[in-house]
Motif scaffolding. Sequence first.
Motif, PDB file in Angstrom:
ATOM      1  N   GLY A 102     -13.111   1.155  -3.031  1.00 28.99           N
ATOM      2  CA  GLY A 102     -12.423   0.974  -1.759  1.00 28.99           C
ATOM      3  C   GLY A 102     -11.962  -0.448  -1.527  1.00 28.99           C
ATOM      4  O   GLY A 102     -11.218  -0.711  -0.583  1.00 28.99           O
ATOM      5  N   ARG A 103     -12.373  -1.347  -2.386  1.00 26.60           N
ATOM      6  CA  ARG A 103     -11.986  -2.755  -2.246  1.00 26.60           C
ATOM      7  C   ARG A 103     -10.922  -3.117  -3.285  1.00 26.60           C
ATOM      8  O   ARG A 103     -10.759  -2.432  -4.303  1.00 26.60           O
ATOM      9  N   ARG A 104     -10.249  -4.220  -3.021  1.00 26.63           N
ATOM     10  CA  ARG A 104      -9.353  -4.778  -4.017  1.00 26.63           C
ATOM     11  C   ARG A 104     -10.218  -5.166  -5.215  1.00 26.63           C
ATOM     12  O   ARG A 104     -11.338  -5.636  -5.075  1.00 26.63           O
ATOM     13  N   LEU A 105      -9.722  -4.911  -6.432  1.00 26.46           N
ATOM     14  CA  LEU A 105     -10.475  -5.170  -7.658  1.00 26.46           C
ATOM     15  C   LEU A 105     -11.020  -6.592  -7.660  1.00 26.46           C
ATOM     16  O   LEU A 105     -10.255  -7.554  -7.468  1.00 26.46           O
ATOM     17  N   PRO A 106     -12.337  -6.776  -7.832  1.00 25.59           N
ATOM     18  CA  PRO A 106     -12.876  -8.143  -7.892  1.00 25.59           C
ATOM     19  C   PRO A 106     -12.262  -8.914  -9.059  1.00 25.59           C
ATOM     20  O   PRO A 106     -12.061  -8.372 -10.150  1.00 25.59           O
ATOM     21  N   TRP A 107     -11.974 -10.168  -8.823  1.00 24.77           N
ATOM     22  CA  TRP A 107     -11.352 -11.013  -9.842  1.00 24.77           C
ATOM     23  C   TRP A 107     -12.416 -11.652 -10.714  1.00 24.77           C
ATOM     24  O   TRP A 107     -13.310 -12.344 -10.227  1.00 24.77           O
ATOM     25  N   THR A 108     -12.320 -11.420 -12.024  1.00 27.05           N
ATOM     26  CA  THR A 108     -13.278 -12.003 -12.965  1.00 27.05           C
ATOM     27  C   THR A 108     -12.750 -13.283 -13.591  1.00 27.05           C
ATOM     28  O   THR A 108     -13.486 -13.962 -14.309  1.00 27.05           O
ATOM     29  N   GLY A 109     -11.489 -13.595 -13.352  1.00 26.96           N
ATOM     30  CA  GLY A 109     -10.857 -14.740 -13.983  1.00 26.96           C
ATOM     31  C   GLY A 109      -9.895 -14.337 -15.080  1.00 26.96           C
ATOM     32  O   GLY A 109      -9.091 -15.154 -15.537  1.00 26.96           O
TER      33      GLY A 109
ATOM     34  N   ASN B  63       0.824  -1.203   0.000  1.00 29.18           N
ATOM     35  CA  ASN B  63       0.000   0.000   0.000  1.00 29.18           C
ATOM     36  C   ASN B  63       0.860   1.256   0.000  1.00 29.18           C
ATOM     37  O   ASN B  63       0.625   2.199  -0.783  1.00 29.18           O
ATOM     38  N   LEU B  64       1.870   1.278   0.871  1.00 31.36           N
ATOM     39  CA  LEU B  64       2.676   2.486   1.031  1.00 31.36           C
ATOM     40  C   LEU B  64       3.611   2.740  -0.142  1.00 31.36           C
ATOM     41  O   LEU B  64       3.863   3.896  -0.504  1.00 31.36           O
ATOM     42  N   ALA B  65       4.106   1.686  -0.753  1.00 30.50           N
ATOM     43  CA  ALA B  65       5.106   1.845  -1.819  1.00 30.50           C
ATOM     44  C   ALA B  65       4.606   2.729  -2.952  1.00 30.50           C
ATOM     45  O   ALA B  65       5.318   3.628  -3.414  1.00 30.50           O
ATOM     46  N   PHE B  66       3.378   2.487  -3.395  1.00 30.01           N
ATOM     47  CA  PHE B  66       2.867   3.243  -4.540  1.00 30.01           C
ATOM     48  C   PHE B  66       2.546   4.684  -4.168  1.00 30.01           C
ATOM     49  O   PHE B  66       2.674   5.589  -5.007  1.00 30.01           O
ATOM     50  N   LYS B  67       2.145   4.922  -2.941  1.00 27.85           N
ATOM     51  CA  LYS B  67       1.896   6.303  -2.494  1.00 27.85           C
ATOM     52  C   LYS B  67       3.207   7.085  -2.481  1.00 27.85           C
ATOM     53  O   LYS B  67       3.280   8.233  -2.948  1.00 27.85           O
ATOM     54  N   LEU B  68       4.260   6.472  -1.929  1.00 34.44           N
ATOM     55  CA  LEU B  68       5.566   7.130  -1.922  1.00 34.44           C
ATOM     56  C   LEU B  68       6.082   7.347  -3.344  1.00 34.44           C
ATOM     57  O   LEU B  68       6.620   8.417  -3.661  1.00 34.44           O
TER      58      LEU B  68
ATOM     59  N   TYR C  63     -14.094   2.071 -14.124  1.00 35.43           N
ATOM     60  CA  TYR C  63     -13.472   1.948 -12.808  1.00 35.43           C
ATOM     61  C   TYR C  63     -12.045   2.464 -12.865  1.00 35.43           C
ATOM     62  O   TYR C  63     -11.283   2.091 -13.770  1.00 35.43           O
ATOM     63  N   LEU C  64     -11.701   3.316 -11.915  1.00 35.67           N
ATOM     64  CA  LEU C  64     -10.336   3.791 -11.768  1.00 35.67           C
ATOM     65  C   LEU C  64      -9.626   2.854 -10.797  1.00 35.67           C
ATOM     66  O   LEU C  64     -10.012   2.737  -9.633  1.00 35.67           O
ATOM     67  N   VAL C  65      -8.594   2.159 -11.267  1.00 33.13           N
ATOM     68  CA  VAL C  65      -7.894   1.152 -10.470  1.00 33.13           C
ATOM     69  C   VAL C  65      -6.503   1.669 -10.122  1.00 33.13           C
ATOM     70  O   VAL C  65      -5.756   2.122 -10.988  1.00 33.13           O
ATOM     71  N   ARG C  66      -6.170   1.605  -8.837  1.00 34.28           N
ATOM     72  CA  ARG C  66      -4.885   2.086  -8.351  1.00 34.28           C
ATOM     73  C   ARG C  66      -3.770   1.086  -8.678  1.00 34.28           C
ATOM     74  O   ARG C  66      -4.045  -0.076  -8.984  1.00 34.28           O
ATOM     75  N   PRO C  67      -2.517   1.508  -8.551  1.00 31.66           N
ATOM     76  CA  PRO C  67      -1.414   0.573  -8.795  1.00 31.66           C
ATOM     77  C   PRO C  67      -1.422  -0.633  -7.857  1.00 31.66           C
ATOM     78  O   PRO C  67      -0.914  -1.694  -8.225  1.00 31.66           O
ATOM     79  N   ASP C  68      -1.987  -0.489  -6.652  1.00 28.79           N
ATOM     80  CA  ASP C  68      -2.028  -1.622  -5.730  1.00 28.79           C
ATOM     81  C   ASP C  68      -3.224  -2.532  -5.970  1.00 28.79           C
ATOM     82  O   ASP C  68      -3.448  -3.482  -5.214  1.00 28.79           O
ATOM     83  N   GLY C  69      -4.003  -2.261  -7.030  1.00 24.15           N
ATOM     84  CA  GLY C  69      -5.111  -3.135  -7.384  1.00 24.15           C
ATOM     85  C   GLY C  69      -6.414  -2.801  -6.690  1.00 24.15           C
ATOM     86  O   GLY C  69      -7.410  -3.516  -6.882  1.00 24.15           O
TER      87      GLY C  69
ATOM     88  N   ARG D  95       0.402   0.358 -12.465  1.00 24.22           N
ATOM     89  CA  ARG D  95       0.121   1.749 -12.820  1.00 24.22           C
ATOM     90  C   ARG D  95      -1.369   2.040 -12.652  1.00 24.22           C
ATOM     91  O   ARG D  95      -2.197   1.134 -12.707  1.00 24.22           O
ATOM     92  N   TRP D  96      -1.686   3.322 -12.460  1.00 24.51           N
ATOM     93  CA  TRP D  96      -3.086   3.723 -12.476  1.00 24.51           C
ATOM     94  C   TRP D  96      -3.677   3.343 -13.832  1.00 24.51           C
ATOM     95  O   TRP D  96      -3.023   3.481 -14.869  1.00 24.51           O
TER      96      TRP D  96
END
Length: 523
Positions: A423-430, A318-323, A484-490, A440-441
């Motif tokens: 706010g959740r980790r991206l749901p996995w669709t397979g 979580n912290l790595a991508f913010k830094l 959906y806007l997905v962060r680098p941490d998923g 990356r964003w």
Amino acid sequence: MPEAEGADHRNDDVEVLVVGAGPTGLMLANWLVKSGVRVGIIDGKDGPTVESRALGVHSRSMEIYDQLGVADLVLGQVVRVESMRQGFGRVAFAPVPLTDLGRGITPYPGMYVLEQSANERILADNLQALGGWVRWRHRLVDLHRSESAVRAVVESAEGLRTISARFAVGCDGASSAVRSLCGIPFEGRTSRQTFYLVDAVGVSGLAPASVNIRQGAAEFLLAFPMKPDDAGRSGQRLIGVASDDDVAAVTEEFARYRLAEAFGVTYEDYRWFSTYRLHYRIAARFRAGPIFLAGDAAHVHSPVGAQGMNTGLQDAHNLAFKLADVVAARASPASLDRYAAERRPVALHLLSTTDRLFRGVVSRSVVMTAVRRFAPRVALPIGVAVLPHLPIGRRLAGYLGQIRIRYPMDENARRGRRHPVVGRRLPWTGANFGVLRSARWQVHVYAADGGRIHEADGVARHLGLALHAFATTGRTALEPGTLYLVRPDGFVAAASLPEDAVDRFAALAGVAFAKDHQEGRRE
């Protein structure tokens, strides 16, 4: 791990200084180096951990390893847990299968066992392959900080040296020097009971490839499967409760006798023995200006659920991508406040949950003893038959695998309700996790027609982000045609229809998106 050949020992100016080269610090350094951040990582030890220490690796941690590109290396060394076996005294109850735990919601269902030392070796080797290295035998002795920089005084074989950094992260364990030097209280309590730990080989009396939980009127045993030794003898991590006696009074001989007497569990030899008292503690703050805390430096708790190492790995992720975003001027320094806002509630919930569970399993009250003795006989067969087919079974798997973590997002506040995905980790669709390896964003759209994909492409291009379009939402709460806007941490930062997406995504992410984000391919 030896320092890399050609390492520049004269350059003591870095962008991020990581203190501690355990799993948390190594994970953080991996992602920072991979993101192009100039990193220094120091540790006072002579080298990587040789004791097994933490064991469990959960689904979410496996997803992070996959994103880093080392999941196959981890899978090649793990022990796959097949079931959980509860019992009372010498009697084991029916097994609860675990191999399908989380199937359909993660590409890595079930639970895996890989000792901390092996996790560290994999992460250290990968860090070196990325061009980073650890400065072993470098002990932090002082920290000086301003609002925007850190100066660390470090002791090594060559004497004292100074390392200057824009940010520093304490990943140096429960006795964190970083936390102490920052004057941050470590709030909580320490149990009165003494616990013993035996990494045993040639174990008898326990189901192999299973997490065994045995209880008694005044006894407790938690056992995790481990790799066999070179002679092929089965390995188990055995954790038991001794008494309120002084830690020094509990020996390996004492533990061996108690295990055999109470549970009929014996072993031929052992690789490691240790005693300890459980701590339930959390740092009062996860941040002091440009200094952050992660992993055991920020929170410690009981081994119930094998959550500790996993939580530290996720702190680092979580912290790595913010830094990295702040160092690259893609985000303002104020955005770093989100680290504590997101991760400290996770740690608080974990401390509360593991504390309650452990109090229950070691309580000597007549009522709790009866519950431990008889309730599993009735509840387990029903649970095994019914839970996998109910929604609550998927939810339980999500909690145990640390997949159902939810971060507070402004998007939810604006809508006045909790969005099922934001706010959740991206749901996995397979089919949608491979693109996360770019770290990356990015913008996602699911089950959309050609017109909506065209609109989504316009949004992504305007923001300078990669667009990834997928044919199906799978068995998830993702909505067809929504962007959906997905962060680098998923994690999903925002959701929007195309007409509102540019303003909403740019504002909510707080990122001045750089053109280098366009390197991700459009699918």
